[in-house]
Design a protein around this motif. Structure first.
Motif, PDB file in Angstrom:
ATOM      1  N   ARG B 249       0.839  -1.180   0.000  1.00  0.00           N
ATOM      2  CA  ARG B 249       0.000   0.000   0.000  1.00  0.00           C
ATOM      3  C   ARG B 249       0.880   1.239   0.000  1.00  0.00           C
ATOM      4  NH1 ARG B 249      -1.992   3.762   3.007  1.00  0.00           N
ATOM      5  NH2 ARG B 249      -0.501   3.285   4.658  1.00  0.00           N
ATOM      6  N   VAL B 250       0.496   2.216  -0.805  1.00  0.00           N
ATOM      7  CA  VAL B 250       1.173   3.511  -0.736  1.00  0.00           C
ATOM      8  C   VAL B 250       0.103   4.595  -0.635  1.00  0.00           C
ATOM      9  CG1 VAL B 250       3.172   2.744  -2.054  1.00  0.00           C
ATOM     10  CG2 VAL B 250       1.265   3.816  -3.225  1.00  0.00           C
ATOM     11  N   ASP B 251       0.509   5.777  -0.212  1.00  0.00           N
ATOM     12  CA  ASP B 251      -0.474   6.834  -0.013  1.00  0.00           C
ATOM     13  C   ASP B 251      -0.729   7.638  -1.274  1.00  0.00           C
ATOM     14  OD1 ASP B 251      -1.232   6.459   2.615  1.00  0.00           O
ATOM     15  OD2 ASP B 251       0.668   7.268   3.304  1.00  0.00           O
ATOM     16  N   GLU B 252       0.339   7.978  -1.955  1.00  0.00           N
ATOM     17  CA  GLU B 252       0.155   8.820  -3.128  1.00  0.00           C
ATOM     18  C   GLU B 252       1.095   8.377  -4.235  1.00  0.00           C
ATOM     19  OE1 GLU B 252       0.495  12.947  -2.050  1.00  0.00           O
ATOM     20  OE2 GLU B 252      -1.194  12.583  -0.707  1.00  0.00           O
ATOM     21  N   VAL B 253       0.584   8.437  -5.446  1.00  0.00           N
ATOM     22  CA  VAL B 253       1.390   8.023  -6.587  1.00  0.00           C
ATOM     23  C   VAL B 253       1.293   9.099  -7.647  1.00  0.00           C
ATOM     24  CG1 VAL B 253       1.703   6.270  -8.353  1.00  0.00           C
ATOM     25  CG2 VAL B 253       0.868   5.617  -6.147  1.00  0.00           C
ATOM     26  N   SER B 254       2.381   9.386  -8.299  1.00  0.00           N
ATOM     27  CA  SER B 254       2.280  10.215  -9.492  1.00  0.00           C
ATOM     28  C   SER B 254       3.156   9.595 -10.570  1.00  0.00           C
ATOM     29  CB  SER B 254       2.715  11.647  -9.190  1.00  0.00           C
ATOM     30  OG  SER B 254       4.032  11.645  -8.720  1.00  0.00           O
ATOM     31  N   PHE B 255       2.717   9.776 -11.801  1.00  0.00           N
ATOM     32  CA  PHE B 255       3.402   9.126 -12.918  1.00  0.00           C
ATOM     33  C   PHE B 255       3.988  10.162 -13.851  1.00  0.00           C
ATOM     34  CE2 PHE B 255      -0.006   6.345 -11.535  1.00  0.00           C
ATOM     35  CZ  PHE B 255       0.674   5.163 -11.342  1.00  0.00           C
TER      36      PHE B 255
END
Lengths: 681, 443
Positions: B249-255
């Motif tokens: 699990r991660v809190d925030e993702v950006s690509f």
């Protein structure tokens, strides 16, 4: 692709037209370069014409550009003003995706544009700030420390308008071990802003760890950050600060003593703890800032620190080798003040010090100060006491801690520029050395607060009548126009609490001194004391009062909690109105509402109006702390017992003087207060 | 908008200078002005933004060099700092390394790059896909011939265990050489995590943040598309949980904007067409919670012995899985001011420790620390005039380490497919590493 980027000395119509056509080029790089070229060529005319079709074209192609192109387009679009609200919202929804862009430059440029577009819709602007929270926090954890710093500095700007924005994310602002000092200091400044009941224990624990940092700047910044938090959580912070004194390290002790001095001014209830902690500090203190702070504290609380005379003796014995002028000045004042409360122990050393200062000292400032005190002592102890008995801070000012949320427009223009990153005093910064309070009251104001209020009234009678005859042009004009010109109030520029306090007290000090020069200075400011009868506003909740005031653009700066006596509110606003044919004329009004409560017998003085009908003088009410002294003779007085009606004393100060605006403001204020009290009823 | 751009060595030598202002805003002595400002300040941390009259300097430190741009007060700090960082990584891509020597040897290449990247102070393009069409100069590699490189070659070309592991230097080579016949066609996918942790004196985890990124470094001229499969149970945010296994699990993702996410929701696959050089495909964060126990715990006993010496008995336990290990661990413990000397006992011979008077701390280095083990050390520090309150100055302990082949978030790359299928010996590497950004153990 860069062929569009030539700079011309004269705009050539054909080239300009060609460039406008090329804005429709399929290659986004060409489009952006045309934009840049047009901006440069048409610099004189204010840059490229941003009309509706161009705006929509650029917005639609925003996605095709790379990061740099997007930033350029967003920057140019800041000049566009949508014609309708629908169009505005269309643009905003188009921009929404860029607002949370993973590229910080795009995010910042978009927010900047957003804030420009929504300047009339503060709620939308605030919602945009909420949106950028996540990308900004990401940028705060970027591998590049320079990027982290940039993000932190901009978060500080955002917090000015939305103090609660990052409250839940306070752990993101804990300092990493290897971070450079400039990031650590910014993070601590942010942490002070984020403190609330839930996280105060964790934040203080963390800051406590930084106090022993190897880097002395970081350690001192941590200590003053703890002091900043101490304004709201004084007990916990003082415990940490006194604990730190045990380390007996120069730089820590110095920072702690300075922090305590600043803290005790705002929170006088801490003074007992501070007095206890002061014992034995003098051996560790080496730098002049720290010793000045210690001397200041001894001057103010000398009678409570048993070892004070001995500490002073050490200082006086070493005065010949003292290099800092500041310490010498402070030493003189402290010895004088300590002499007043503990004459037997101090008389001898005061004599020696004055002798040294007058006979041997080479610095002019110190010598003059010595002469001044010497002559003062010749006037007798009564006079000396009157001049030197220090003004203690008013405990009710302790609520000045909360800064009101500033409107976004206050800082929007510096968002995404280099300004927030610059070194130097940041408004949000807790005072470190040379705190505003201290600087403001140096040389110390010399009368107790209540006394100031009393005598200021008398003085004002004279000065006001002086002024009434030879009043300045602007007020004469204001009077001449019998029809009240439309008056508008505004909240900008915002006045910081420190600034307010300075203005407020400055006025009072001026009134106490019957100095011709000083009166000249205050020629262009006006004072007014008025009683508003009826409203029971002291029982209103601060929130409703603040909301009501803000509705008419009056900013309340500080309250005492409801149901405490005396109950005070400090407020300010700017008035603006146009005299026929003149430029808009604006003045600053600062004011205090005071309600002393029904329990006291009150002496009410009817206002005296001067011939031309200006409300110049008000009335006096005996101060709660003054006992039952009658008010000065010569004023008509009418004592009355507590009726059902209550009244609130309004003291207003205006700068520059403009009587009609002041009258207009007073009527607005009266209306608001009456509305509030009737709502309550 | 950028007026001038220059790269200085840490000693102030001018390595690269480009004046892109056609308007003549500033003289050419800006370099001296900048370096005087830097050296006038104490310490090694000059402010990022400095100004000299109307001239504003923005700089970043990368590879021990100053990357400086001069600009006007109203320009965006985000853009300029991003630009300088990106420039540094472009130089690294093209020269293979980011050192003073590499920049000096490749100055012609760097000027060529700058000419394409910036025109009249405006950034044109920094994408290596665009730039590869324009840059002709070959990089000069400053790396000397080394016998260690040979150790990776199997005897008579036989495939040894070692040749399956890429040397850590494999990815630091210039992208240009991939056009040469000799250049191997390779692709590296690096999952790099940085962890910042604070553990209280009672062993409670007080703060835990993980910042991770997936970087793709591509030395493949004709790779049109690649697909990276992540753990299927990878979930984002607090509410969304997938599968029943140990969720990642991660809190925030950006690509990265070039990543196509059409298969991401269903099967956690990232699709992209990699450009030459390095790019960050995905960034993610995890805050407040770690999926497993924090890797290190400290059990300290600090006391003052009868002789007035400071006794520190430290037990450090590594809670990693038994197969993993931390390497290059360096613990630093601040000691009271006035410490003069130290005697020590360490639990194994490969460790070492010394008292650094300059930074007022003990540096304890452990080259390798396997999971599930425990090390201990006894330090006796001579502090004249040690007072009981001086014990407050001891700590916190700060750890610097590297966890190879491990991600604390548990993120894994399931597969890496390239299309079209690469002819010849295309090598695909997936590497995991976790660094300690700031690992603090309170005492």
């Amino acid at each position: 692709m860069s062929s569009a980027l030539f700079s011309f000395t004269l705009p050539d119509a054909a080239v300009v037209n060609e460039l406008y056509t090329l804005l429709r080029d399929p290659d986004p790089v060409v489009m952006v370069n045309c934009l840049r070229a047009l901006e440069e060529i048409l610099k004189e005319e204010g840059g490229v014409a941003i009309n509706k079709p161009i705006t929509h074209h650029l917005l639609n192609r925003l996605k095709e550009c790379d990061v740099w192109g997007q930033c350029e387009v967003l920057r140019v679009l800041q000049r566009y003003r949508p014609q309708t609200e629908d169009e505005l919202f269309d643009i905003l929804s188009l921009l929404d995706a860029s607002l949370v862009s993973p590229h910080p430059p795009v995010m910042a440029a978009t927010l900047s544009l957003f804030l420009g577009l929504c300047s009339a819709l503060p709620a939308v602007g605030l919602a945009a700030l909420e949106r950028v929270r996540a990308p900004l926090l990401t940028a705060c954890g970027s591998p590049s420390r320079e990027m982290r710093l940039t993000a932190l500095c901009h978060i500080q700007l955002l917090l000015r308008s939305l103090p609660g924005l990052m409250g839940a994310h306070y752990k993101r602002f804990f300092c990493g071990y290897a971070e450079p000092a400039y990031i650590k200091q910014r993070k601590m400044q942010v942490l002070v802003e984020l403190v609330n009941d839930d996280n105060v224990a964790m934040i203080l624990d963390e800051l406590r760890g930084y106090c022993t940092d190897v880097n002395t700047d970081t350690a001192q910044a941590a200590i003053s950050a703890i002091g900043g938090i101490g304004r709201s959580y004084s007990d916990r912070c003082l415990e940490i600060l006194t604990g730190l004194l045990g380390l007996k390290q120069e730089h820590i002790t110095s920072a702690v003593v300075q922090t305590m001095r600043d803290l005790v001014w705002v929170c006088p209830q801490c003074s007992d703890t501070v007095c206890e902690a002061l014992e034995g500090c003098e051996d560790t203190l080496q730098d002049s800032q720290g010793r000045q702070a210690l001397l200041w504290l001894l001057a103010v609380y000398g009678e409570r620190v048993s070892s004070a005379p001995y500490t002073l003796e050490v200082f006086i014995d070493g005065v010949r080798s003292e290099t800092s002028v500041g310490v010498k000045m402070e030493l003189l004042t402290t010895t004088m003040r300590l002499f007043l409360c503990r004459p037997a122990e101090t008389q001898d050393m005061l004599g020696r010090l004055l002798h040294y200062c007058i006979e041997e000292e080479t610095d002019m400032c110190v010598r003059d100060q010595g002469h001044l005190y010497y002559r003062l002592l010749h006037r007798g102890i009564e006079e000396t006491q009157k001049v030197l008995q220090g003004r203690r801070s008013d405990p009710s000012l302790g609520v000045l801690i909360g800064r009101p949320a500033e409107p976004v427009s206050q800082w929007a223009c510096s968002f995404n520029t280099l300004d927030p990153l610059k070194q130097g005093p940041v408004e949000t910064e807790p005072p470190s050395r040379g705190s505003p309070e201290h600087v403001t009251f140096d040389p110390k104001p010399n009368t107790d607060l209540s006394e100031t209020l009393d005598c200021s009234q008398i003085v004002k009678l004279h000065s006001a009548s002086d002024r009434a005859s030879g009043c300045s042009d602007s007020s004469a004009e204001g009077l001449a126009s019998s029809v009240a010109p439309p008056l508008s109030l505004s909240l900008t520029p915002v006045l910081s609490p420190e600034e307010f306090e300075r203005l407020w007290l400055q006025r009072q000090d001026l009134h106490t001194e019957q100095d011709a020069e000083k009166r000249e200075e205050e020629e262009d400011c006006a004072c007014l004391v008025e009683h508003i009868r009826g409203p029971a506003i002291a029982h209103c909740s601060p929130q409703s009062l603040q909301a009501a005031m803000q509705l008419v653009n009056i900013q309340t700066l500080a309250f005492t909690p409801p149901h405490t006596l005396p109950w005070r509110v400090y407020l300010f606003t700017h008035t603006q109105h146009t005299h026929s044919g003149n430029a808009p004329h604006s003045t600053l009004i600062v004011g205090e509402l005071l309600y002393t409560g029904e329990a006291n017998r009150r002496v009410r003085l009817v206002k005296t109006g001067s011939d031309d009908g200006v409300l110049v003088e008000g009335s006096e009410e005996e101060h709660v702390r003054e006992g039952g002294d009658p008010t000065p003779a010569g004023l008509r007085e009418s004592a009355r017992e507590n009726g059902e009606e209550e009244e609130v004393k309004v003291t207003l100060k205006q700068q520059p003087r403009d009587d009609s605006a002041l009258k207009g403001f007073l009527s607005i204020l009266t209306t608001v207060l009456h509305t509030l009290s009737s709502e309550r009823a | 908008m950028i007026s001038q751009l220059f790269i200085l060595s840490s000693k102030g030598d001018n390595l690269i200078y480009k004046d892109s202002s056609v308007r003549g805003e500033a003289g050419s002595d800006v370099i001296n002005v900048f370096y005087e400002k830097v050296t006038a300040l104490p310490g090694d941390q000059p402010p990022v933004v400095m100004n000299h009259g109307d001239l504003h300097f923005v700089h970043v430190r990368q590879g021990g060099l100053y990357w400086v741009a001069t600009t006007t007060a109203d320009s965006s700090p985000f853009s300029i700092i991003e630009f300088l960082n990106r420039l540094a990584s472009l130089v690294k891509d093209y020269c293979g390394d980011l050192t003073e020597k590499a920049v000096q040897m490749n100055f012609a290449l760097i000027y060529e790059l700058l000419d394409e990247v910036v025109d009249y102070g405006y950034v044109q393009s920094m994408s290596s896909d665009v730039l590869k069409n324009f840059i002709q100069t070959e990089a000069v590699s400053p790396r000397p011939f080394s016998l260690f490189q040979l150790s990776n070659v199997g005897l008579f070309g036989a495939e040894t265990q070692q040749s399956k592991v890429a040397p850590s230097s494999a990815a630091s080579r210039p992208i240009q050489s991939s056009r040469e016949q000799g250049g191997k066609s390779e692709i590296f996918v690096d999952v790099i995590e940085r962890m910042s942790v604070v553990i209280g004196s009672n062993g409670v985890l007080m703060k835990a943040d993980v910042e991770g990124e997936i970087k793709v470094k591509c030395y493949m001229p004709n790779c049109s598309e690649m697909r990276i499969g992540l753990n299927e149970e990878f979930s984002i945010g607090k509410s969304q949980l997938r599968g029943y296994g140990a969720a990642v699990r991660v809190d925030e993702v950006s690509f990265h904007q070039a990543v196509k996410l059409d298969e991401f929701d269903s099967s956690r696959i990232l699709r992209l067409s990699p450009s030459q050089g390095e790019q960050t495909v995905m960034q993610y964060q995890l805050s407040d919670v770690l999926p497993s126990a924090p890797p290190f715990r400290l059990f300290p006993t600090i006391e003052r012995d009868s002789g007035g010496k400071l006794l520190m008995y430290l037990k450090l336990r590594c809670d990693l899985p038994p197969k993993s290990a931390a390497i290059n661990l360096c613990a630093s413990i601040p000691v009271p001011k006035g410490s003069v000397s130290m005697s020590l006992e360490l639990s194994s011979p490969d460790q070492s420790a010394e008292l650094k008077l300059q930074s007022r701390s003990i540096e304890w280095t452990i080259p390798r620390f396997p999971g599930g083990t425990q090390l201990s050390a006894l330090f006796k520090v001579e502090v004249p005039g040690l007072s009981p309150s001086s014990l407050m100055e001891v700590g916190p302990m700060v750890l610097n380490f590297e966890l190879p082949k491990l991600t604390v978030s548990g993120l894994q790359v399931r597969f890496l497919r390239l299309s079209p299928v690469q002819p010849g010996p295309a090598q695909r590497w997936v590497r995991y590493v976790t660094h300690s950004d700031s690992y603090i153990l309170r005492i």
